[in-house]
Design a protein around this motif. Structure first.
Motif, PDB file in Angstrom:
ATOM      1  N   SER A 888       0.836  -1.203   0.000  1.00 52.24           N
ATOM      2  CA  SER A 888       0.000   0.000   0.000  1.00 52.24           C
ATOM      3  C   SER A 888       0.869   1.251   0.000  1.00 52.24           C
ATOM      4  CB  SER A 888      -0.914   0.006   1.237  1.00 52.24           C
ATOM      5  OG  SER A 888      -1.804  -1.079   1.197  1.00 52.24           O
ATOM      6  N   TYR A 892       1.225   3.960  -3.023  1.00 51.03           N
ATOM      7  CA  TYR A 892       0.979   5.381  -2.749  1.00 51.03           C
ATOM      8  C   TYR A 892       2.139   6.229  -3.261  1.00 51.03           C
ATOM      9  CZ  TYR A 892       0.435   9.682  -0.075  1.00 51.03           C
ATOM     10  OH  TYR A 892       0.329  10.997   0.303  1.00 51.03           O
ATOM     11  N   ALA A 975      -4.516  -3.689  -1.675  1.00 49.46           N
ATOM     12  CA  ALA A 975      -3.552  -2.794  -1.025  1.00 49.46           C
ATOM     13  C   ALA A 975      -3.487  -1.431  -1.686  1.00 49.46           C
ATOM     14  CB  ALA A 975      -2.165  -3.432  -1.024  1.00 49.46           C
ATOM     15  N   SER A 976      -3.909  -1.338  -2.934  1.00 51.01           N
ATOM     16  CA  SER A 976      -3.800  -0.064  -3.647  1.00 51.01           C
ATOM     17  C   SER A 976      -5.139   0.659  -3.781  1.00 51.01           C
ATOM     18  CB  SER A 976      -3.224  -0.324  -5.047  1.00 51.01           C
ATOM     19  OG  SER A 976      -4.104  -1.155  -5.794  1.00 51.01           O
TER      20      SER A 976
END
Length: 995
Positions: A888, A892, A975-976
């Motif tokens: 993640s 980001y 996670a994204s």
């Protein structure tokens, strides 16, 4: 004052920097918190296991001293329980010991009929109520609030442990049928308890009264399989142990092992050591994965602040002060993340302890050790500082002129000698942290090796990313943009792929190894137990009839007979190539001689049905000579394992003289094999000695004891004969009318009888005196409604083998007593008919005979493997959770780099959905690469574990492979989601205005 001012500036800068990058700070805190929580939770669980087992070692051990005898019904060595108990009682009377108790452990069958229940085996434990255990009390699960000593009141009350309750789907108040020597007995379940040890950990155990156990086993005299002794202190314990060994065991040559709780505690510590080290290693791996995220975050944060750092240095701030700015930032992150991690670790440990209770089959007490909490906190703080020092040093070396004028020509940081020193110091500090946790230099070096592999993996992954980015895109704009973005951020993506590969690969490796172990056990079990159903305890007279009935069943393929001694029988090694054991071992080193002497006594000789169940060269890999074949059926030929060779130095062609009871026989070694299982795999032995089942049957038939009833003397019924004798003598006759008879063979009968004698016996002087018998008199013996009259050929001193008062040849018995020996019928079903056949066989022969399904053993083994694999998988999954945070964070960071690109896309008309689609394609590409790399890690983990567990050659389940790959895609996308969603909502004007 100046120093305080500097600290204030450093603190203010660090606080402002962390608050300015909220999302990145959050991800970093999560990575630290989960890493530290895993270390704290796993350490607390390990500490709880260690504390519980060691603090309660006397409870789990049973007392201060423990005496273990051979299993009742399978004893070949000398042992007299009455004399043993009298000796122990004398120690109590003298004040050497405080108290003692005893129990009988055995395995029996059940024909319980419940949906979903396939188990037909259970452990039974007969105890002295009110005395066992000598320390503490057995924990009661149900009914709640009840003490164990108040549970069992009636003779047929039974308390079962939680494993048996789960396996047989029983609850308090249910009826549990038990099949034993006494037929079918129904017990009432009065409680569910926490009890382990031996078969209790595998099949589950039922606890009953000792008197009831004696009834089930048809024991006329008190007996036990273990005696537990309680002493006032350790000094008296050692005195008692010494007395038992010298005055009881050595003097009487009894087959008894004596252990004290101190030795047991040391063994427990040694057993727990690798387990606890594995727990610590699982936490360290999670920390390493977290380190990837922390270093990546700090490094990119440093790159983003190049101009800021250049400005700071341009106005006179020193390099060392720049490092301090970063270190204060890391300190705040470390303190905050570590505090959260410690609190989270305490919460997680409560659940891990429950999982460990199932793994160790005991009630564990959660111990919140302050040292572990402080250690976890300090590990978090120092780890973050260690992980930050490298990016901090690189940032401190930035030259202001190059940054402010956006010039090229920065010296690569890895060529800086100062950078090398910083990395070396960081490694030393991290090594100290590792050693405190793992307490093993070898494991620390192993972790360093893992770090090196991670570094190599990252470099290789970087080139893989570059290669993948050149794949054809088929004019798909989203795919083209995604691959271009991955290539542009190859280092960042490579670290994300490393995290996801370690997380998924370690979990997948454990699961795959578990499945591989199941397949290996199934194949190995099939190689030595080529049957679907066994019917045990069949008298010789009924074998033929039952074989015919079974072969008439359309589901049955083959039926073959074996002896009831499936696991073989115990023998002693007496001579090797004509030399006595003591002489043969005299040239051995002291340690090797001690091991060999211990294994000479109670060696196991296993029997194999070579006609219907030949030896599999995969399970029994021939090293020298040959494996047993059909030509060896009934012959005194054996094969031995490499373990036996290592212990005794035997070779092909050697002759071993074994002692069985009071008789001796020679066996020739025709082959040496390498076993897949330690000891050769059942039916085998502690030395892996195997022969044909026919040879085993002949030996057992030829030298064993059986109980017979004397029903007539000189053709006069015993009661009438007793009336002719004085009253005292008549009473003695009726008491000892059930007599122990020694059956001779293997040529041993020639000492007493000529070769044509078919009805002669030899009796002891004691028996002759009690009955008033002379040579030429006759005795009529009865067993299982079969009887025969024998003539007394001689009167000898006696008693004979194992207390027998009569000697008879097997030849004289075989025609009249067909049911002296019992056998097992092994039934093989046709393809796909095993379940149907099992039901029919049970309906036909149960409960008269014990019917056993081979699939039951495999289901139990699979359940045991799952009990170990699932907790280990959960521990390995900590690194997966950390990997999700790292991914993640990485997503980001890569998306932030594309803010301008996304702003332009939206400015020319791209919708939020289009942006999300492009980002999703990019993340799916990362997930796909991660999935493939995870499979590589999985294969490496499986390969390493398969070597350790010796299960090479087993296939990897395709379901697990597909599952790991799909999970990689899901993890990457999930996670994204947050960073991708936030990015898709970027306002073009704000981005372009900034530009």
């Amino acid at each position: 004052m100046l120093e305080n001012s500097k600290i204030s500036i450093y603190s203010k800068y660090a606080t402002t920097s962390l608050l300015r990058r909220k999302q990145r700070t959050l991800f970093s805190l999560l990575a630290i918190a989960i890493s530290i929580s895993s270390i704290v939770a796993i350490s607390l669980m390990g500490s709880s296991v260690n504390y519980t087992l060691q603090s309660s070692v006397k409870y789990y051990f049973g007392g201060d001293l423990r005496l273990d005898m051979e299993t009742i019904g399978f004893r070949t060595g000398e042992f007299d329980f009455k004399e043993t108990e009298e000796f122990v009682q004398s120690l109590k009377d003298s004040g050497t010991i405080q108290d003692y108790t005893y129990l009988i452990d055995t395995v029996r069958g059940t024909d319980i009929q419940r949906e979903g229940v396939t188990q037909t085996i259970l452990g039974l434990r007969g105890i002295e109520l009110g005395k066992y255990p000598l320390y503490d009390e057995i924990p009661v699960i149900e009914p709640k609030g009840v003490r164990f000593n108040t549970l069992i009141k009636e003779p047929y009350d039974i308390a079962i442990n939680d494993i048996l309750a789960q396996n047989l789907k029983l609850k308090v108040g249910d009826t549990l049928p038990v099949l034993s020597d006494n037929g079918r007995t129904e017990f009432k379940v009065v409680g569910i308890v926490k009890e382990g040890g031996g078969v209790a950990d595998i099949f589950g155990v039922g606890i009953i009264k000792h008197e009831t156990m004696m009834e089930l086993l048809k024991l006329e005299e008190k007996d036990a399989s273990s005696i537990f002794i309680k002493t006032e202190n350790d000094s008296l314990m050692f005195d008692a142990e010494r007395s038992i060994k010298t005055q009881l065991i050595d003097r009487n040559k009894y087959t008894i092992s004596v252990t004290n709780y101190i030795d047991q505690n040391e063994a427990t510590i040694e057993t727990l050591k690798p387990v606890l080290q594995f727990f610590g290693l699982a936490g360290i791996i999670a920390l390493l994965v977290g380190a990837i995220g922390i270093i990546t975050t700090m490094f990119i944060s440093m790159k983003e602040r190049k101009k800021e750092i250049g400005t700071m240095k341009a106005v006179g701030i020193k390099s060392s002060e720049v490092i301090n700015f970063f270190l204060f930032e890391a300190l705040f992150l470390g303190v905050s993340g570590s505090l959260i991690g410690v609190l989270l670790g305490i919460i997680i440990s409560t659940q891990l302890v429950l999982i460990a209770e199932g793994l160790f089959n005991t009630v564990l007490r959660l111990v919140i050790d302050p040292f572990i909490l402080i250690y976890g906190f300090l590990v978090g703080v120092f780890s973050v500082l260690t992980f930050q020092i490298v990016p901090a040093y690189i940032g401190s070396q930035i030259r202001p002129i190059i940054v402010l004028k956006e010039m090229e020509g920065e010296k690569p940081f890895y060529k800086d000698w100062g950078f090398a020193k910083i990395v070396f110091i960081s490694f030393l500090v991290f090594g100290g942290i590792l050693y405190i946790n793992l307490r093993s230099i070898l494991l620390v070096l192993a972790v360093y090796g893992l770090i090196l592999l991670m570094f190599i993996f990252t470099i290789v992954t970087r080139y893989i990313i570059k290669l993948v980015s050149r794949f054809p895109t088929f004019n798909l704009v989203s795919l083209k943009l995604g691959l271009r973005s991955i290539e542009r951020n190859h280092w960042t993506v490579a670290t994300a792929l490393l995290a996801i590969s370690i997380g998924l690969g370690s979990v997948g490796g454990v699961l795959t190894t578990g499945e591989g172990l199941k397949d290996f056990v199934a194949d190995a079990f099939t190689s030595f137990a080529d049957y679907d159903v066994q019917i045990n305890g069949i008298p010789d007279s009924k074998i033929s009839n039952m074989e015919e009935r079974l072969l008439l069943m359309e589901e049955v393929k083959t039926v073959y007979k074996t002896g009831d001694e499936f696991s073989g029988f115990s023998v002693n090694i007496s001579e090797i190539n004509g030399k006595s054991v003591s002489r043969y071992l005299s040239d051995f080193t002291e340690d090797k001689r001690k091991i060999a002497e211990e294994r000479c006594s109670g060696a196991n000789l296993g029997g194999r049905n070579l006609e219907f169940n030949p030896l599999n060269p995969i399970t029994y890999r021939p090293i020298k000579g040959k494996l047993l074949g059909k030509e060896d059926i009934g012959k005194n030929n054996i094969i031995i394992s490499t373990q036996c060779v290592n212990t005794f130095g035997f070779d092909v062609g050697d002759t071993i003289t074994f002692q069985y009871n009071d008789y001796f026989f020679d066996m020739k070694i025709v082959g040496v094999y390498q076993p897949s299982f330690q000891g050769g795999g059942p039916p085998s032995s502690n030395l892996g000695i195997l022969t044909s089942v026919e040879t085993v049957d002949r030996i057992i038939r030829s030298s064993s004891n059986k109980e017979f009833n004397i029903i007539e003397v000189n053709n006069i019924k015993l009661k009438d004969y007793a009336k002719q004798l004085p009253s005292d003598q008549a009473k003695s006759i009726l008491i000892i009318s059930k007599i122990n008879v020694n059956i001779l063979g293997l040529g041993q009968e020639s000492k007493y009888f000529d070769s044509y004698d078919t009805d002669g016996i030899v009796i002891s002087q004691k028996l002759a005196q009690v009955f008033g018998l002379n040579i030429g008199d006759t005795l009529t013996l009865e067993e299982n409604d079969y009887k025969k009259t024998f003539t007394i050929r001689n009167i000898s001193a006696g008693p004979f083998n194992k207390g027998a008062e009569i000697v008879v040849s097997y030849k004289a018995l075989s025609d009249a007593f067909p049911d002296i020996y019992t056998y097992t019928l092994n039934v093989i079903a046709k393809e796909g008919q095993a379940d149907s056949m099992s039901k029919k066989v049970k309906a036909m022969f149960s409960p008269e005979y014990y019917v056993f399904e081979s699939s039951e053993v495999l289901s139990i083994v699979n359940r045991l493997i799952d009990q170990v694999v699932i907790p280990i998988s959960l521990l390995a999954s900590f690194s997966l959770f950390v990997a999700i945070i790292v991914i993640s964070n990485t997503m980001y960071l890569t998306i932030i780099d594309r803010k301008r690109e996304i702003g332009i896309m939206k400015a020319i008309g791209a919708s939020n959905l289009t942006v999300l689609k492009n980002l999703a394609v990019e993340n799916l590409a990362i997930g796909a690469i991660g999935g493939v790399l995870s499979l590589v890690i999985l294969y490496m983990a499986f390969f390493g574990l398969s070597i350790i567990l010796q299960i090479g050659g087993t296939p990897i389940s395709p379901i697990i492979l597909v599952g790991i790959f799909l999970l990689s895609l899901v993890v990457s996308v999930v996670a994204s989601i947050i960073p991708a969603y936030n990015t898709s909502r970027i306002r073009p004007l704000s981005v372009l205005r900034y530009e």
